[in-house]
Structure formats: C-alpha cells, structure tokens
Scaffold this motif. Structure first.
Motif, PDB file in Angstrom:
ATOM      1  N   ARG A   1      -8.584   4.237   9.515  1.00 58.98           N
ATOM      2  CA  ARG A   1      -8.341   2.847   9.082  1.00 58.98           C
ATOM      3  C   ARG A   1      -9.112   2.544   7.803  1.00 58.98           C
ATOM      4  O   ARG A   1      -8.554   1.985   6.842  1.00 58.98           O
TER       5      ARG A   1
ATOM      6  N   GLU B   1       0.467   5.562   0.572  1.00 57.26           N
ATOM      7  CA  GLU B   1      -0.453   6.586   1.046  1.00 57.26           C
ATOM      8  C   GLU B   1      -0.682   7.640  -0.037  1.00 57.26           C
ATOM      9  O   GLU B   1       0.169   7.855  -0.909  1.00 57.26           O
TER      10      GLU B   1
ATOM     11  N   MET C   1       0.839  -1.194   0.000  1.00 53.41           N
ATOM     12  CA  MET C   1       0.000   0.000   0.000  1.00 53.41           C
ATOM     13  C   MET C   1       0.874   1.242   0.000  1.00 53.41           C
ATOM     14  O   MET C   1       1.934   1.268   0.621  1.00 53.41           O
TER      15      MET C   1
ATOM     16  N   ARG D   1      -5.180   0.261  -0.346  1.00 50.45           N
ATOM     17  CA  ARG D   1      -4.383  -0.933  -0.067  1.00 50.45           C
ATOM     18  C   ARG D   1      -3.917  -1.636  -1.339  1.00 50.45           C
ATOM     19  O   ARG D   1      -2.916  -2.366  -1.306  1.00 50.45           O
ATOM     20  N   GLU D   2      -4.604  -1.412  -2.458  1.00 47.80           N
ATOM     21  CA  GLU D   2      -4.199  -2.060  -3.700  1.00 47.80           C
ATOM     22  C   GLU D   2      -3.200  -1.228  -4.501  1.00 47.80           C
ATOM     23  O   GLU D   2      -2.739  -1.662  -5.553  1.00 47.80           O
TER      24      GLU D   2
ATOM     25  N   LEU E   1      -7.530   4.647   4.814  1.00 43.94           N
ATOM     26  CA  LEU E   1      -6.288   4.118   4.260  1.00 43.94           C
ATOM     27  C   LEU E   1      -6.508   2.793   3.537  1.00 43.94           C
ATOM     28  O   LEU E   1      -5.764   2.449   2.613  1.00 43.94           O
ATOM     29  N   ALA E   2      -7.567   2.061   3.943  1.00 45.77           N
ATOM     30  CA  ALA E   2      -7.880   0.803   3.268  1.00 45.77           C
ATOM     31  C   ALA E   2      -8.262   1.020   1.810  1.00 45.77           C
ATOM     32  O   ALA E   2      -8.130   0.116   0.980  1.00 45.77           O
TER      33      ALA E   2
END
Length: 321
Positions: free
Chosen positions: A53, A3, A1, A60-61, A56-57
């Motif tokens: 959370r 940001e 991941m 993730r890809e 940010l998910a």
C-alpha cells in the motif's frame, strides 16, 4: 495513478542517480521521491518502504494520460537475490536498467558514500574490506548500519554474477545494461539509448550536470549517531506503513559533511592487485554475459588511464553518480 513499468535497479555509484534525475524531468516520465524505496529487496533488512500500500502510494500522482513511463530506482535491487525476479513477477512487462562500473572504482566510491551515510565507520577501505569476515559473524558492525549485508563489499563487487542473475530473470528486451564509462564519455548518446529502450521521444536534453558528487564527513561519530537514530525512525514508520522522512535525514547528513575536493587516496599496489585477482573471474563473466570486451578492466587503474577512483567531472558533457 499508474503502476510502475520501469526500474533503475543498480548498481550504486555507477550513474544511477544522475540518470534518475535526467529522466525525472522528461514530460512523459514519472519518478517519485524518495529515489530508493527498496520495496522488492525482500532479503534485505533495511528497506525504506515495506507495505505494498505504501509502495503504490509513491505513484499516486502519476497521470496515465501523460506519463507513459512510471518507475523508481533502487540500487540494492541489483545486489538482492530476490528483488529483480520479484518485481518482474509483480509487473511482468516492466523494463529494467542496470548501470555497471569497474568493481574497484565502484567499491571505493561506495565505501566513501557509506561513510557519508553513517552506515560505515571504518575510514580505510582496505581495513573495511579485511573486516568483512568478522562482520559476517556480527562483529565490528557500526550502530548506524541497518543491514550488515550492506558491508559485504566482496559480494557487491561481483557485478558479473548479479547481471547474469538479472539476465536469467528478465525476458528478452526488458533488460538494458549501461557501462558507467560510456555514460561519462557521452551521456547524450547513452541518454538517447535509454529513451529508445523505454519507447520515449527525445526531449531535447543537451545538458548533463554532475549529480550526487562524493562528500567527506566532518564528524564521523555524529554521522553514525544520526544514522542510528534514523534506523529507529525507519522501524517505527515501517510499522505504521509510511515512508521515512528521507529529505530531513539527507539534509542532516549533508550538514555534517563537505564536498570531496580530491579523489580517494590510492590503494596500496599489492592490495589493488589482490582485488583485481579476486574479481578477475567475475569480470570475465560480465564480459561473456554482456558481449563486451572488458580486458582493460583486468589491468591496474594507471594502465587503464584512470585515477585512484574514477569520478565524473561536473560539466555539461559528463554525467555523475
């Protein structure tokens, strides 16, 4: 991941969805769905994603080896007083794009879009504009509207004020302002400017099809009911820390609508002049802030050579919403 380091922060109905979709397929860019998580709009009540959370998910890809630019697009960030300072505190080096449009054109298109989303139930824009004071006092609010601030059209239209605030928050070289009229006239040129701003190579895109064209609601009461139900789902999923089923909601809203085949009806000339007078000072502020000659924005649409609501055409040479 990886940001996020890039945000399309606004304004609504000004080409943001088109730019988002064009960039999303660039091989070095990662942009998630849903487009508008709204996480940093801390002063608005209807954010889609509320926990860091869950936010940010969304990324993730993103592959650090392939995606040098990772970001999202939330048009409410331009409207929010807290969003752009907050996101730049969290991601200090992030780059921000604001896409601006003549306030009368933007507001007419936004009002029509809100009718489609079911968060607005006054079908006549002039009446909706004149209802703002009552709505600020909690009256005439549609059941599907999750945050009454969304219906404060006078504040949405103060584009110069919002851009000035963003300029004050963003370090030199981290904010780019794009004019919708430039994007419509030559999307390829503007697209290349964006790639340069983001430090990306040209991916060879030559086609810029229409995106997010306006729609007309078939049964308005059903649309507001769908929006009200969506508010309940959003609250529950927010408590659980997960995003709402944005795709399902949009499919239902689209089912209860049809493409708008004509532009919105023209404003009464006296009301149009009233709006131009109201926003004149802010238009001049935007001109000073951006260094752009916007004297033509102070003239009525007919004198500027545009229709009742300037909409982009759906072909390869022009961008859309």
């Amino acid at each position: 991941m990886k940001e996020p380091n890039f945000f399309i922060a606004g304004f609504p109905r000004s080409g943001t969805t088109a730019l988002y979709e064009y960039l999303r397929v660039h091989p070095q860019v990662f942009l998630p769905k849903p487009k508008e998580p709204g996480f940093f709009a801390l002063d608005l009540a209807d954010r889609v994603v509320r926990s860091e959370r869950a936010y940010l998910a969304l990324f993730r890809e993103a592959d650090p080896r392939r995606h040098s630019v990772v970001g999202e697009g939330t048009t409410a960030y331009a409207f929010s007083r807290e969003a752009i300072p907050a996101l730049l505190r969290r991601f200090a080096g992030a780059k921000v794009i604001l896409m601006v449009r003549h306030p009368l054109e933007m507001l007419r298109s936004l009002h029509r879009y809100y009718l489609f989303l079911g968060v607005e139930d006054i079908e006549d824009f002039e009446q909706a504009w004149r209802s703002e004071d009552l709505r600020r006092r909690g009256q005439l609010l549609p059941p599907g509207c999750g945050d009454p601030q969304r219906l404060h059209y006078s504040r949405w239209g103060r584009i110069g004020e919002h851009v000035q605030r963003a300029r004050a928050a963003a370090p030199e070289g981290q904010l780019k302002v794009i004019f919708y009229e430039d994007f419509c006239a030559d999307p390829r040129r503007v697209y290349l400017e964006v790639l340069e701003f983001l430090g990306l190579p040209d991916d060879g895109r030559r086609e810029f099809p229409r995106v997010n064209a306006p729609r007309i609601v078939r049964w308005p009461r059903l649309q507001t009911t769908l929006a009200f139900a969506d508010r309940a789902v959003t609250r529950m999923r927010g408590i659980l820390g997960v995003s709402r089923p944005f795709g399902i909601r949009m499919r239902l809203l689209r089912w209860n609508s049809r493409p708008a085949e004509t532009a919105a009806p023209a404003l009464r000339p006296t009301f149009e002049q009233e709006l131009l007078s109201y926003f004149a000072g802010d238009i001049r502020l935007l001109a000073r802030t951006t260094g752009r000659d916007l004297s033509h924005w102070l003239r009525p649409p007919a004198a500027r050579g545009v229709g009742p609501v300037a909409e982009a055409h759906g072909n390869s040479s022009q961008a859309a919403k």
